[in-house]
Write a protein that holds these residues in place. Structure first.
Motif, short mmCIF file in Angstrom:
data_model
loop_
_atom_site.label_atom_id
_atom_site.label_comp_id
_atom_site.label_asym_id
_atom_site.label_seq_id
_atom_site.Cartn_x
_atom_site.Cartn_y
_atom_site.Cartn_z
N SER A 230 0.56 -1.10 0.26
CA SER A 230 -0.47 0.20 -0.09
C SER A 230 1.00 1.26 -0.19
N ASP A 231 0.64 2.19 -0.56
CA ASP A 231 0.77 3.21 -0.77
C ASP A 231 0.46 4.29 0.68
N GLY A 232 -0.36 3.91 1.08
CA GLY A 232 -0.20 4.43 2.67
C GLY A 232 -1.53 3.89 3.21
N HIS A 233 -2.00 4.81 4.72
CA HIS A 233 -2.90 4.34 4.99
C HIS A 233 -4.54 4.16 4.63
N VAL A 234 -4.72 5.46 4.06
CA VAL A 234 -6.03 5.35 3.55
C VAL A 234 -5.89 3.92 2.18
N ASP A 235 -4.82 4.02 1.04
CA ASP A 235 -4.59 2.79 0.68
C ASP A 235 -5.19 1.60 1.17
N PHE A 236 -4.01 1.44 2.05
CA PHE A 236 -4.16 -0.25 2.53
C PHE A 236 -5.77 0.16 2.95
N VAL A 237 -6.18 0.72 3.83
CA VAL A 237 -7.74 0.12 3.96
C VAL A 237 -8.83 0.13 3.39
N LYS A 238 -8.84 0.67 1.88
CA LYS A 238 -9.24 0.73 0.78
C LYS A 238 -9.11 -0.92 -0.07
N THR A 239 -7.73 -1.24 0.15
CA THR A 239 -7.58 -2.82 -0.06
C THR A 239 -8.33 -3.74 0.58
N CYS A 240 -8.59 -3.26 2.12
CA CYS A 240 -8.94 -4.82 3.07
C CYS A 240 -9.78 -4.32 2.73
N CYS A 241 -10.78 -3.12 2.13
CA CYS A 241 -12.61 -3.46 2.40
C CYS A 241 -12.24 -4.62 1.11
N GLY A 242 -11.55 -4.41 -0.04
CA GLY A 242 -11.99 -5.11 -0.94
C GLY A 242 -11.68 -7.09 -1.02
N ILE A 243 -10.85 -6.70 -0.16
CA ILE A 243 -9.91 -8.26 -0.05
C ILE A 243 -11.37 -8.36 0.63
#
Length: 142
Positions: free
Chosen positions: A27-40
C-alpha cells in the motif's frame, strides 16, 4: 440474476490474512491500505453470511420475519422514549390510584437505559465521524 449457490467457497482464513499482510506491504499509505483491505474482505466472502450444514446451505441473513421483528423493536424503543421523556416532570410516586403514578425504580431504570442507549449511539456516531475525518486528513498528506 446472480446465483449464490454456484459461487466458489470463500478463501480460508490463512489466505485472507496473507492477502492483508501483502496489502500492507504494497500500500501507498493508510487510505490505500484501508481501501485494499475492504476489497479483500468483501471479495473473500467474509461478509457473506452463509454456513454449510452437510450438503445443505442455510442462510443466516435477515429474513422477512427478522426484518419485521427489528422494525417492531425500533418502533417500541422510539415509543418508549416518547413515553418516558414526555412524563419526565409529570409523574408521581406517592399515590398509586392516580393516572400519572409510576414506580420510581421502574421509571428511573427506563429513563437511564434509554438515555445510556442514546449516549452510546452518539458516541458511536462521533467515533465514526472522527475516523472519517482523520482518514480524509491523512489521505490529503500522501
Amino acid at each position: 440474476m446472480l446465483c449464490c449457490h454456484d459461487a466458489a467457497p470463500p478463501p480460508s482464513y490463512d489466505s485472507v490474512v496473507e492477502q492483508i499482510k501483502q496489502a500492507k506491504k504494497d500500500s501507498d499509505g493508510h487510505v490505500d491500505f484501508v481501501k485494499t483491505c475492504c476489497g479483500i474482505l468483501i471479495g473473500s466472502g467474509l461478509f457473506n453470511k452463509k454456513k454449510e450444514l452437510g450438503d445443505k446451505e442455510k442462510k443466516l441473513g435477515v429474513g422477512p420475519e427478522q426484518l419485521i421483528i427489528n422494525c417492531f423493536v425500533i418502533a417500541w424503543f422510539i415509543a418508549g422514549s416518547v413515553w418516558v421523556y414526555r412524563t419526565y416532570d409529570d409523574w408521581q410516586s406517592s399515590n398509586s390510584t392516580l393516572d400519572n403514578y409510576c414506580n420510581p425504580t421502574l421509571y428511573y431504570f427506563s429513563f437511564w437505559i434509554i438515555t445510556i442507549s442514546y449516549i452510546g449511539l452518539g458516541l458511536l456516531l462521533v467515533m465514526c465521524l472522527t475516523t472519517c475525518i482523520a482518514m480524509c486528513i491523512c489521505g490529503e498528506d500522501e
